[in-house]
Design a protein around this motif. Sequence first.
Motif, short mmCIF file in Angstrom:
data_model
loop_
_atom_site.label_atom_id
_atom_site.label_comp_id
_atom_site.label_asym_id
_atom_site.label_seq_id
_atom_site.Cartn_x
_atom_site.Cartn_y
_atom_site.Cartn_z
N LEU A 1 0.84 -1.21 0.00
CA LEU A 1 0.00 0.00 0.00
C LEU A 1 0.87 1.25 0.00
O LEU A 1 0.65 2.17 -0.79
CB LEU A 1 -0.94 0.00 1.20
CG LEU A 1 -2.07 -1.04 1.14
CD1 LEU A 1 -2.71 -1.21 2.51
CD2 LEU A 1 -3.11 -0.65 0.12
N ASP A 2 1.87 1.29 0.88
CA ASP A 2 2.76 2.47 0.95
C ASP A 2 3.55 2.67 -0.34
O ASP A 2 3.84 3.80 -0.72
CB ASP A 2 3.73 2.35 2.13
CG ASP A 2 3.04 2.50 3.47
OD1 ASP A 2 1.86 2.91 3.51
OD2 ASP A 2 3.69 2.20 4.50
N GLN A 3 3.89 1.56 -1.01
CA GLN A 3 4.64 1.64 -2.27
C GLN A 3 3.74 2.04 -3.45
O GLN A 3 4.21 2.26 -4.54
CB GLN A 3 5.30 0.30 -2.58
CG GLN A 3 6.31 -0.17 -1.55
CD GLN A 3 7.61 0.56 -1.66
OE1 GLN A 3 8.04 0.93 -2.75
NE2 GLN A 3 8.24 0.80 -0.53
N GLY A 4 2.43 2.07 -3.21
CA GLY A 4 1.49 2.41 -4.27
C GLY A 4 1.25 1.28 -5.26
O GLY A 4 0.74 1.51 -6.36
N ILE A 5 1.61 0.07 -4.87
CA ILE A 5 1.44 -1.07 -5.77
C ILE A 5 -0.01 -1.54 -5.77
O ILE A 5 -0.57 -1.83 -6.83
CB ILE A 5 2.40 -2.21 -5.38
CG1 ILE A 5 3.85 -1.73 -5.59
CG2 ILE A 5 2.12 -3.48 -6.18
CD1 ILE A 5 4.90 -2.64 -5.01
N ASP B 1 -4.09 -0.83 -4.05
CA ASP B 1 -4.99 0.07 -3.33
C ASP B 1 -6.12 -0.80 -2.77
O ASP B 1 -6.01 -2.02 -2.76
CB ASP B 1 -5.51 1.18 -4.26
CG ASP B 1 -6.20 0.64 -5.50
OD1 ASP B 1 -6.51 -0.58 -5.55
OD2 ASP B 1 -6.45 1.42 -6.43
N SER B 2 -7.19 -0.18 -2.34
CA SER B 2 -8.26 -0.97 -1.73
C SER B 2 -8.86 -1.98 -2.70
O SER B 2 -9.20 -3.10 -2.32
CB SER B 2 -9.35 -0.05 -1.16
OG SER B 2 -9.85 0.80 -2.18
N THR B 3 -8.97 -1.62 -3.96
CA THR B 3 -9.47 -2.56 -4.97
C THR B 3 -8.45 -3.67 -5.18
O THR B 3 -8.82 -4.83 -5.34
CB THR B 3 -9.75 -1.83 -6.30
OG1 THR B 3 -10.68 -0.78 -6.05
CG2 THR B 3 -10.31 -2.78 -7.34
N GLY B 4 -7.18 -3.31 -5.16
CA GLY B 4 -6.12 -4.29 -5.31
C GLY B 4 -6.13 -5.32 -4.18
O GLY B 4 -5.82 -6.49 -4.40
N VAL B 5 -6.48 -4.87 -2.99
CA VAL B 5 -6.57 -5.79 -1.85
C VAL B 5 -7.61 -6.87 -2.16
O VAL B 5 -7.40 -8.06 -1.89
CB VAL B 5 -6.91 -5.05 -0.54
CG1 VAL B 5 -7.24 -6.03 0.57
CG2 VAL B 5 -5.75 -4.15 -0.12
N LEU B 6 -8.73 -6.47 -2.75
CA LEU B 6 -9.77 -7.44 -3.11
C LEU B 6 -9.27 -8.43 -4.17
O LEU B 6 -9.60 -9.61 -4.13
CB LEU B 6 -11.03 -6.73 -3.59
CG LEU B 6 -11.71 -5.84 -2.55
CD1 LEU B 6 -12.91 -5.13 -3.16
CD2 LEU B 6 -12.11 -6.63 -1.32
N GLU B 7 -8.45 -7.94 -5.10
CA GLU B 7 -7.86 -8.82 -6.11
C GLU B 7 -6.91 -9.82 -5.44
O GLU B 7 -6.88 -11.00 -5.81
CB GLU B 7 -7.11 -8.02 -7.17
CG GLU B 7 -8.01 -7.21 -8.07
CD GLU B 7 -7.22 -6.42 -9.09
OE1 GLU B 7 -6.38 -7.03 -9.80
OE2 GLU B 7 -7.41 -5.20 -9.18
N ASN C 1 -1.81 -9.08 7.42
CA ASN C 1 -2.02 -10.28 6.61
C ASN C 1 -1.82 -10.03 5.12
O ASN C 1 -1.45 -10.96 4.39
CB ASN C 1 -3.43 -10.83 6.82
CG ASN C 1 -3.64 -11.41 8.20
OD1 ASN C 1 -2.70 -11.78 8.89
ND2 ASN C 1 -4.88 -11.47 8.63
N LEU C 2 -2.08 -8.83 4.64
CA LEU C 2 -2.17 -8.62 3.19
C LEU C 2 -1.34 -7.46 2.64
O LEU C 2 -1.43 -7.16 1.45
CB LEU C 2 -3.64 -8.41 2.79
CG LEU C 2 -4.59 -9.53 3.18
CD1 LEU C 2 -6.03 -9.14 2.89
CD2 LEU C 2 -4.23 -10.83 2.48
N ASP C 3 -0.54 -6.78 3.46
CA ASP C 3 0.14 -5.57 2.99
C ASP C 3 1.56 -5.83 2.52
O ASP C 3 2.23 -4.92 2.05
CB ASP C 3 0.13 -4.50 4.08
CG ASP C 3 0.62 -3.15 3.57
OD1 ASP C 3 0.38 -2.86 2.38
OD2 ASP C 3 1.25 -2.42 4.33
#
Length: 92
Positions: A37-41, A43-49, A71-73
Amino acid sequence: MTLILALDRCKEQIRSFLASNFYISDTAKLNDDDSLLDQGIIDSTGVLEVVGFIEANFGIAVDDSEILPENLDSIQGMAHYIVRKMSSTADA
């Protein structure tokens, strides 16, 4: 399978998924413990992916209460989460 081997295999699959589905300028510079998230790789939609990838590829269900940064970052966090979740599912 040893824990280290399981973690390494998970990390490889996660890194491959991220590289093919998200923009990463240099995958070699992405450390296992870097915040995605901090690296901008992602976002919230990406977390769902990422959740969909984990569920489809590792055969585990990610509960809403488990969608947490620890768990996911990061690649490392995901690998530890996956191995822990698979282990608890196998023990059940």
